[in-house]
Design an enzyme around this catalytic site. Sequence first.
Site, mmCIF file in Angstrom:
data_model
loop_
_atom_site.group_PDB
_atom_site.id
_atom_site.type_symbol
_atom_site.label_atom_id
_atom_site.label_comp_id
_atom_site.label_asym_id
_atom_site.label_seq_id
_atom_site.Cartn_x
_atom_site.Cartn_y
_atom_site.Cartn_z
ATOM 1 N N LYS A 22 0.840 -1.211 0.000
ATOM 2 C CA LYS A 22 0.000 0.000 0.000
ATOM 3 C C LYS A 22 0.875 1.262 0.000
ATOM 4 C CE LYS A 22 -1.613 1.557 4.054
ATOM 5 N NZ LYS A 22 -1.394 2.945 4.475
ATOM 6 N N ASN A 23 1.912 1.265 0.856
ATOM 7 C CA ASN A 23 2.672 2.504 1.021
ATOM 8 C C ASN A 23 3.666 2.760 -0.103
ATOM 9 O OD1 ASN A 23 1.168 2.961 3.256
ATOM 10 N ND2 ASN A 23 2.716 2.277 4.718
ATOM 11 N N ARG A 93 -3.511 9.706 4.279
ATOM 12 C CA ARG A 93 -2.189 10.307 4.494
ATOM 13 C C ARG A 93 -1.463 10.457 3.159
ATOM 14 N NH1 ARG A 93 0.523 13.349 7.781
ATOM 15 N NH2 ARG A 93 2.753 13.054 7.703
ATOM 16 N N CYS A 117 -3.943 7.962 9.991
ATOM 17 C CA CYS A 117 -4.215 7.365 11.294
ATOM 18 C C CYS A 117 -3.825 8.309 12.437
ATOM 19 C CB CYS A 117 -3.405 6.083 11.443
ATOM 20 S SG CYS A 117 -4.013 4.804 10.356
ATOM 21 N N ARG A 122 1.023 14.530 12.716
ATOM 22 C CA ARG A 122 1.621 14.116 11.441
ATOM 23 C C ARG A 122 2.093 15.364 10.676
ATOM 24 N NH1 ARG A 122 -0.565 8.882 10.489
ATOM 25 N NH2 ARG A 122 1.107 8.502 8.998
ATOM 26 N N PRO A 123 3.142 16.045 11.210
ATOM 27 C CA PRO A 123 3.588 17.288 10.553
ATOM 28 C C PRO A 123 4.188 17.001 9.173
ATOM 29 C CG PRO A 123 5.138 16.644 12.251
ATOM 30 C CD PRO A 123 3.984 15.707 12.356
ATOM 31 N N ASP A 125 6.709 19.267 8.042
ATOM 32 C CA ASP A 125 7.795 20.269 7.985
ATOM 33 C C ASP A 125 9.004 19.781 7.189
ATOM 34 O OD1 ASP A 125 7.834 18.568 10.448
ATOM 35 O OD2 ASP A 125 9.861 19.366 10.543
ATOM 36 N N GLN A 126 9.295 18.491 7.227
ATOM 37 C CA GLN A 126 10.446 17.975 6.465
ATOM 38 C C GLN A 126 10.154 17.974 4.960
ATOM 39 O OE1 GLN A 126 13.520 17.000 8.123
ATOM 40 N NE2 GLN A 126 12.363 18.252 9.589
ATOM 41 N N ASP A 305 4.923 0.022 12.039
ATOM 42 C CA ASP A 305 3.620 -0.478 11.580
ATOM 43 C C ASP A 305 3.366 -1.908 12.014
ATOM 44 O OD1 ASP A 305 3.528 1.308 8.395
ATOM 45 O OD2 ASP A 305 3.246 1.921 10.471
ATOM 46 N N ARG A 397 -8.723 0.138 5.062
ATOM 47 C CA ARG A 397 -7.907 1.147 4.371
ATOM 48 C C ARG A 397 -6.622 0.525 3.861
ATOM 49 N NH1 ARG A 397 -6.658 6.308 7.813
ATOM 50 N NH2 ARG A 397 -5.292 6.514 6.033
HETATM 51 C C1 EPZ Z 1 4.499 6.511 6.476
HETATM 52 O O1 EPZ Z 1 3.887 7.579 7.156
HETATM 53 C C2 EPZ Z 1 3.451 5.424 6.425
HETATM 54 N N1 EPZ Z 1 2.275 5.916 5.712
HETATM 55 C C3 EPZ Z 1 3.068 4.991 7.835
HETATM 56 O O2 EPZ Z 1 2.231 3.857 7.691
HETATM 57 C C4 EPZ Z 1 4.312 4.548 8.592
HETATM 58 O O3 EPZ Z 1 3.948 4.291 9.935
HETATM 59 C C5 EPZ Z 1 5.367 5.650 8.552
HETATM 60 O O4 EPZ Z 1 5.642 6.013 7.183
HETATM 61 C C6 EPZ Z 1 6.684 5.209 9.186
HETATM 62 O O5 EPZ Z 1 7.154 4.061 8.562
HETATM 63 C C7 EPZ Z 1 2.323 5.982 4.376
HETATM 64 O O6 EPZ Z 1 3.314 5.629 3.764
HETATM 65 C C8 EPZ Z 1 1.081 6.492 3.699
HETATM 66 P P1 EPZ Z 1 7.124 9.451 8.488
HETATM 67 P P2 EPZ Z 1 4.631 9.018 7.201
HETATM 68 O O7 EPZ Z 1 7.127 10.723 7.718
HETATM 69 O O8 EPZ Z 1 5.274 9.260 5.894
HETATM 70 C C9 EPZ Z 1 7.682 12.653 11.938
HETATM 71 C C10 EPZ Z 1 0.352 2.540 7.882
HETATM 72 O O9 EPZ Z 1 0.030 1.881 8.867
HETATM 73 N N2 EPZ Z 1 7.674 13.623 10.834
HETATM 74 O O10 EPZ Z 1 8.185 8.454 8.244
HETATM 75 O O11 EPZ Z 1 3.667 10.011 7.735
HETATM 76 C C11 EPZ Z 1 6.328 11.986 12.118
HETATM 77 O O12 EPZ Z 1 5.507 12.774 12.942
HETATM 78 C C12 EPZ Z 1 0.864 3.942 8.077
HETATM 79 O O13 EPZ Z 1 0.364 2.121 6.692
HETATM 80 C C13 EPZ Z 1 7.970 14.959 11.123
HETATM 81 O O14 EPZ Z 1 8.213 15.315 12.267
HETATM 82 O O15 EPZ Z 1 5.729 8.729 8.302
HETATM 83 C C14 EPZ Z 1 6.694 10.667 12.742
HETATM 84 O O16 EPZ Z 1 6.857 10.850 14.143
HETATM 85 C C15 EPZ Z 1 0.664 4.423 9.500
HETATM 86 N N3 EPZ Z 1 7.971 15.857 10.098
HETATM 87 C C16 EPZ Z 1 8.047 10.336 12.112
HETATM 88 O O17 EPZ Z 1 8.547 11.569 11.591
HETATM 89 C C17 EPZ Z 1 7.696 15.486 8.799
HETATM 90 O O18 EPZ Z 1 7.740 16.364 7.901
HETATM 91 C C18 EPZ Z 1 7.973 9.329 10.977
HETATM 92 O O19 EPZ Z 1 7.039 9.830 10.051
HETATM 93 C C19 EPZ Z 1 7.397 14.127 8.527
HETATM 94 C C20 EPZ Z 1 7.402 13.214 9.559
#
Ligand code: EPZ
Length: 432
Positions: A22-23, A93, A117, A122-123, A125-126, A305, A397
């Site tokens: 999915k991702n 997302r 979720c 879920r910022p 900023d990056q 996950d 989902r």
């Molecule tokens: C992806 O979410 C996945 N979703 C999530 O899967 C998964 O849990 C996550 O990656 C981590 O592996 C999709 O791919 C659609 P991150 P994402 O950016 O991209 C912080 C599922 O169950 N962060 O790697 O949102 C964030 O808050 C879902 O399929 C910032 O601070 O995850 C988190 O604490 C749930 N600033 C950490 O980084 C940013 O700009 C990791 O987030 C981006 C993220």
Amino acid sequence: MSQYIIKGGTPLTGEVSIGGAKNAALGIIAAAIMADDSVTIENIPDVRDINVLLDALTELGVRVQRINRHTVKINATKINSFRADSEAIRKIRGSYYLIGALLGKYHHAEVALPGGCSIGSRPIDQHEKGFQALGATTEKKHGLVFADAEKLTGNHIYLDISSVGATINIMLASVLATGQTVIENPAKEPHVVDVASFLNSMGANIKGAGTDVIRIKGVEKLHGTTYSIIPDQIEAGTFMMAAAITHGDIVLKNVIPKHLEVISAKLMEMGAEIEESGDSLRVRAGKELSGVNVKTFPYPGFPTDMQPQTTTVLATCTGTSVVTESVFESRFKYVDELSRMGAEIMIEGNTAVIKGPKSLTGATVSAPDLRAGAALVLAGLAAEGYTVVEQIEYIERGYEDFEKKMMELGAVMAKIEQGNERAIKKFKLKTA
Ligand code: EPZ
């Protein structure tokens, strides 16, 4: 609204075929609109988040043809809008990948702020840091993210967090930029690598995906391609945990064992037996399993996950286990539901201390998010008596035919309309 009703206690045995990731599919479907020709994507999972994103493409004027349940043909040459703001798109997302794709291709994007979720804030900023480094301006207003650029120029970007979404979005925004972009500290998940491979199959020049540094050389254009998505690491891991919690014997087909290594290692530490062969993997968990410690971490660490599913299995294992969630700040909400089934779990900040073994007992529980929903089903499969899992739309989902695949493995369960007491009574009579 639907719910699952489950009668626990049956060891799951047999074969299950794992679907597309999915991702990976979310990033790849968004990337497909950057091609100057048709793109055919195979092995996409038929799950709600994917179908919502495909509908969003149609709303932008993109031609989306569903060849079959798992194959879609996308042609964005007649795209007529850069604004993605539907009620459905606000719920997922993966919508944020449309920002990177529209900005990268058309230098303009107006996309609803992402949902997803409720496992923590879920910022993005990056993501914005990356877009701005390439020369774009970004602004959040009216619930949308606006991104604009006169020109996109490659740059050296250092991610503060190995964010999956930001890594994929910066790749999308930079593949057609002028010059080279370097992403330091990128996410290395298999689905990140799959999006990079997909972009390269369209003529992009991305090197190093899956390593500590990704280098992207901007190209003039992206052509059409036919691409098959990798198997879903987390769907596979969920079924591995289903074998463990029911003391069953399951063969997973269409997997990449390498992507599952960290989950296999943890299960072997717990006492399960794992056999890998080609694109299949067998999990046997006949005997009592022992508790272990788990710390979630970006790939190749233990996937966040898989945290709810693993914590649930550990509640039934002998001894005390400690699970530390180091990726999201509130991903233990489901533990209250598990405790109602008899689990003994204490939460201290981002750590869960699990005392086992506990024999779980059936109850009515509610899925708070996608992976926790799957975890509650696993709990029901092991529990004595009947469990009703509500809010299963979260599960739908990200899992295709979840109950059908579980039932083919011997699970005694059914999907029924929410609150249909008659159906619950009928199920109980039939399975007594
Ligand atoms: C992806 O979410 C996945 N979703 C999530 O899967 C998964 O849990 C996550 O990656 C981590 O592996 C999709 O791919 C659609 P991150 P994402 O950016 O991209 C912080 C599922 O169950 N962060 O790697 O949102 C964030 O808050 C879902 O399929 C910032 O601070 O995850 C988190 O604490 C749930 N600033 C950490 O980084 C940013 O700009 C990791 O987030 C981006 C993220």
